[in-house]
Enzyme design. Structure first.
Site, mmCIF file in Angstrom:
data_model
loop_
_atom_site.group_PDB
_atom_site.id
_atom_site.type_symbol
_atom_site.label_atom_id
_atom_site.label_comp_id
_atom_site.label_asym_id
_atom_site.label_seq_id
_atom_site.Cartn_x
_atom_site.Cartn_y
_atom_site.Cartn_z
ATOM 1 N N ASP A 1 -2.291 -3.145 3.716
ATOM 2 C CA ASP A 1 -2.724 -2.188 4.571
ATOM 3 C C ASP A 1 -1.092 -1.588 5.180
ATOM 4 O OD1 ASP A 1 -4.765 -0.810 6.280
ATOM 5 O OD2 ASP A 1 -3.133 -1.503 7.791
ATOM 6 N N GLU B 1 0.672 0.576 8.028
ATOM 7 C CA GLU B 1 0.927 1.567 9.379
ATOM 8 C C GLU B 1 2.036 2.553 9.083
ATOM 9 O OE1 GLU B 1 -1.581 1.614 11.267
ATOM 10 O OE2 GLU B 1 -2.489 -0.204 10.369
ATOM 11 N N HIS C 1 -6.237 -1.462 13.309
ATOM 12 C CA HIS C 1 -5.126 -0.404 13.545
ATOM 13 C C HIS C 1 -3.832 -1.216 13.139
ATOM 14 C CE1 HIS C 1 -7.929 3.044 12.870
ATOM 15 N NE2 HIS C 1 -8.515 2.539 14.104
ATOM 16 N N ASP D 1 -5.977 -5.624 9.282
ATOM 17 C CA ASP D 1 -6.886 -4.824 8.544
ATOM 18 C C ASP D 1 -6.845 -5.123 7.011
ATOM 19 O OD1 ASP D 1 -6.859 -3.432 10.825
ATOM 20 O OD2 ASP D 1 -6.084 -1.545 10.199
#
Length: 537
Positions: free
Chosen positions: A23, A25, A163, A168
């Protein structure tokens, strides 16, 4: 041979595959304009977590306030973090040998590959495993949506999405294993099955994919059966299980959807080689006439030309079966194609064309063709039986030695073109092509059928015995469509002989033994090859 993806054989069972849930960001949604701010990756083997990778990333640009509100990360948090260029080498090492997994994987996969390209690295090999796509196929009807938060609750994941990259990624890993557990009951058992399922488009028929579970990984022929065991479709494959499973991976063609909707079972019949499968497929299609095979009933449209020698004044007929006393050419794929070849022969030989029955002394008024010199007009006594019989013998000889016939028809076509009679020239070309293709097929089938028992060596070294041009029936008896070796072949076996003819022409196996040495007339061979090349281009 098994396919390989990133060093992993696609036939590998899923419990032996190493997965890495990833994951990212980022500062926005564009891999080219935005940058990564956090990386989280969790590695799994046999369902167990075996490693994690986590780091903040200095994006080199300001983090938008909307992103800070969503993730909680601001410029201060990432100020002392390493840039992405410093993190790519250890991340690639962590990912090595693992299958890339992400939720809405196109986003994470695209961002990471964009960063790799900018840094001069090769991108990761596609496709990634997307848990959102997999969820639509496995639990789509049972969940309100396929958001990661929804699926994490559904599978009672140990981590809830926040998030942030690492939690995640861990939630994605738990969701993946929940989906694989359910997918196993639907036939997703190997890495190849998994890749096919995430690549599939539309809504696949996973509820029936288990019908393929008992099929072997072997070459052969498969039969889709419907209610009462009715055969719906027959096909051949180099890997029966993989081929049949591919039908259930979201093929959007309506014909496939209709087939799968009617399917209640799938039968596989392994074959030792390609030719065995080709012949078995053709026989099963002719026997069962499956509604979903394009060739299911087309053989019923096949037609032949017959020079009817049982008549006092023979003529050329278009017939459905090669029966009775006469010389035959065919089968042709349609009656219309047979008529084109008939007209080509009638252009070359002034044989009678009327359909009226004529005994030896029958007399009636001649048609306009007699006045044009295109019919010998036995109806008016213009020709005697001996001379007419000589014409018929010449016509029959031309079917096996067509050099002069083809030359005459080609010259006529060219004369029409030079005279700017273009429509007539085009028709003469179509007639010549229909006749030449039939003559070429007949020559090959002639040397296939004439030797009786023939033994050839396949590319794999296996010896294949052909009896009368094909495999003998399993019980050694005549088939309902005619005996093996009948010439010309009966239309019910035409596709079978075509399969053997095509295989022999493509593979060119050496002949080990033949009762009668296979031979082909010399006359016309070069002309046929040249004409067919010209007429097909």
């Amino acid at each position: 041979m098994l396919a390989v993806r990133d060093g992993i054989e696609t036939d590998t069972p899923l419990h032996l595959v190493t997965f890495c849930a990833v994951d990212l960001e980022t500062t926005g949604g564009s891999p080219n304009a935005d940058a990564i701010t956090e990386i989280g990756a969790v590695k799994y083997r046999a369902g167990e977590q075996v490693g994690t990778f986590h780091s903040l990333v200095n994006p080199g640009v300001a983090i938008p306030r909307s992103i800070t509100y969503l993730t909680g990360l601001d410029d201060v948090d990432v100020a002392d973090a390493p840039p992405i260029e410093a993190l790519l080498p250890p991340l690639l090492e962590f990912l090595d040998g693992a299958v890339f997994v992400a939720h809405n994987a196109r986003f994470d996969f695209g961002f990471l590959n964009a960063a790799l390209r900018r840094a001069g690295y090769e991108p990761l090999p596609p496709p990634p495993v997307c848990t959102a796509k997999l969820a639509r196929r496995v639990v789509g009807p049972d969940v309100a949506n396929v958001r990661l938060e929804t699926l994490a609750r559904y599978f009672r994941a140990s981590e809830r999405p926040a998030h942030r990259a690492l939690p995640d990624a861990e939630a994605c890993g738990d969701v993946l294993h929940g989906l694989l557990d359910l997918g196993g009951r639907l036939g997703i058992l190997t890495l190849g099955d998994l890749i096919a399922s995430v690549r599939a488009r539309g809504q696949p028929h996973y509820a029936k994919i288990r019908l393929a579970d008992r099929l072997p990984h072997a070459p052969g022929v498969y039969l889709f059966r419907g209610r009462g065991g009715r055969v719906l479709y027959v096909g051949k494959a180099t890997d029966l299980r993989q081929r049949v499973k591919s039908y259930f991976y979201g093929d959007e063609r309506r014909s496939i959807a209709d087939l799968l909707a009617q399917t209640e079972s799938v039968e596989g019949r392994p074959c030792p080689g390609e030719l065995d499968a080709l012949v078995l497929e053709s026989r099963l299609i002719a026997r069962h006439e499956p509604p979903h095979n394009r060739r299911g009933k087309t053989w019923r449209r096949y037609a032949y030309l017959k020079v009817d020698l049982a008549e006092a004044w023979p003529r050329i007929k278009v017939v459905r079966e090669p029966k009775g006393r006469g010389a035959f050419l065919g089968p042709f794929p349609t009656t219309a194609t047979a008529r084109l070849a008939q007209e080509a022969l009638e252009d070359a030989f002034p044989i009678r064309r009327c359909t009226r029955r004529m005994a030896a002394g029958t007399r009636f008024s001649a048609c306009v063709l007699a006045g044009l010199g295109r019919c010998m007009a036995p109806c008016q006594g213009r020709v005697g039986p001996e001379r007419y019989e000589e014409l018929v013998r010449s016509l029959v000889r031309s079917l096996s030695s067509p050099g002069g016939l083809l030359e005459a028809l080609e010259q006529r076509m060219h004369r029409l073109g030079e005279a700017e009679r273009f429509e007539e020239a085009a028709l003469a070309r179509d007639r010549l092509r229909a006749l030449a293709e039939a003559l070429a097929r007949a020559r090959v089938e002639g040397w296939l059928l004439a030797p009786g028992r023939m033994e050839v060596r396949a590319p794999d070294g296996r010896r294949i015995v052909l009896q009368g041009g094909s495999f003998p029936p399993e019980d050694g008896s005549r088939t309902e469509d005619g005996p093996a070796g009948a010439f010309p072949c009966p239309r019910g076996r035409a596709d079978e002989y075509a399969a053997v003819r095509s295989w022999m022409g493509r593979v060119r196996p050496p002949v080990v033994h033949a009762d009668v040495p296979p031979a082909e007339p010399v006359d016309g061979g070069a002309a046929l090859a040249r004409l067919l090349t010209m007429l097909r281009h």
